[in-house]
Design an enzyme around this catalytic site. Sequence first.
Site, short mmCIF file in Angstrom:
data_model
loop_
_atom_site.label_atom_id
_atom_site.label_comp_id
_atom_site.label_asym_id
_atom_site.label_seq_id
_atom_site.Cartn_x
_atom_site.Cartn_y
_atom_site.Cartn_z
N ASP A 12 0.46 -1.25 -0.29
CA ASP A 12 0.24 0.01 -0.14
C ASP A 12 1.15 1.73 0.27
OD1 ASP A 12 -1.34 2.04 0.62
OD2 ASP A 12 -2.73 0.95 2.00
N TYR A 229 1.69 0.26 14.13
CA TYR A 229 0.14 -0.10 13.52
C TYR A 229 1.34 1.55 12.30
CZ TYR A 229 -3.21 0.08 9.84
OH TYR A 229 -4.43 0.05 9.54
N LYS A 232 -2.83 -3.03 7.48
CA LYS A 232 -2.48 -3.99 7.36
C LYS A 232 -1.64 -4.65 6.37
CE LYS A 232 -4.92 -5.99 9.72
NZ LYS A 232 -4.65 -6.43 10.64
C1 F6R Z 1 -7.50 -0.84 7.70
C2 F6R Z 1 -7.16 0.92 7.15
C3 F6R Z 1 -8.10 2.19 7.66
C4 F6R Z 1 -7.76 2.33 8.76
C5 F6R Z 1 -8.86 3.69 8.79
C6 F6R Z 1 -8.38 5.15 9.33
O1 F6R Z 1 -6.72 -1.72 7.79
O2 F6R Z 1 -6.37 0.60 6.77
O3 F6R Z 1 -9.54 1.02 7.87
O4 F6R Z 1 -7.68 2.29 9.43
O5 F6R Z 1 -9.33 4.56 7.75
O6 F6R Z 1 -7.28 5.38 9.02
P1 F6R Z 1 -6.20 6.74 9.61
O7 F6R Z 1 -5.71 6.24 11.11
O8 F6R Z 1 -5.24 7.07 8.50
O9 F6R Z 1 -7.30 8.45 9.61
MG MG Z 2 -4.32 1.81 3.00
MG MG Z 3 -4.93 -1.76 2.46
#
Ligand code: F6R
Ligand code: MG
Ligand code: MG
Length: 365
Positions: A12, A229, A232
Amino acid sequence: MAKVTLSHLKADVGGWVGHSSLHPALITKAQDYLSKAKQAKLLIDFHVTQCGDDLQLITTHRKGPDHEEIHKLAWDTFVACTKEAERLKLYGAGQDLLSDAFSGNIRGMGPGYAEMEIEERQSEPVLFFMADKTSPGAWNLPVFRIFADPFNTAGLVIDPKFHDGFRFEVLDVKESRKIELNCPEEMYDLLILIGSPERFIIKAVYRKSDGEIAAVSSTQKLSLMAGRYVGKDDPVMMARCQSGFPAVGEVLNPFAFPHLVSGWMRGSHYGPLMPVSVPEANPSRFDGPPRVVCLGFQLADGKLIGPRDMFADPSFDLARKRANEVADYVRAHGPFEPHRLPLEEMEYTTLPEVMEKLESRFKGV
Ligand code: F6R
Ligand code: MG
Ligand code: MG
């Protein structure tokens, strides 16, 4: 005939919009890089695609797994695509590139990958699976059913070519060790482990009679590697099919059950894994539900004849409908388990701060 290596590498490097999908400019950029490598004869062939916000590089070559030139090519491609993502101010540009410099192998650097080296058979059908908004343990249930469940795979019972069964290589991600278990004889031992997919993950499957590789998955745990984190570790998995391996239809059939996997919003929720075509893999509702896509190819001297978009088939309509119903049901739990992951498994948490704030107000009972 020289062996052929299938290398599927993914990262990603920036989402469009949010974490829901991938901008076409990144696909074009990746195609430019891999075309040059094909012209230079480093690659035999390639296909660039996406699953949700993940950029997917499916490549074939003769260099073997874990080869520096191939991994460097993927790394350079991800870096170039990150620059493009930064230019367009895409979301989370470069989120899976944990290191600034490449040092021989992409392992531990953020991107996920699965590779196998094979002697191409007279006819070699291969399926490439990709999932978004979930983790590698998501493959445990379907891979078990493909290679060990006679109620899924008729060939285990009636095809003499693999009636002996398969051997599973399983990683213990908590203890950093692995074990091999044979099916059907050690099936119950296997299940006590892989039924807990956050800890035990199927890495590869081999045909027992001759040790031929049948399937391999990506098992890089982003969150563990980075210590925090960063995205994913949306996994990939490839499987060889037919003539001594489960048929294409036996490999696809388990995905008609949208089983619950961990991931979804903030990598912190259980939700159903929905099988969809590539154009439908844009997880939007609560950043999900988690998606799986599958591209099928025939190999021809290492060339990728395809792709066929395997879940673009009405026979998976009911699975998609069920997944939506299950998504509604689990979503209604809001912040409660078992929709939310157990405390120690969430990718995001406020627990340490909340505990610190409340510490003095806890009273003994
Ligand atoms: C799960 C994912 C999304 C983000 C969520 C919060 O794998 O990528 O669900 O975790 O959109 O993202 P941030 O912390 O970047 O605002
Ligand atoms: Mg992403
Ligand atoms: Mg992804």
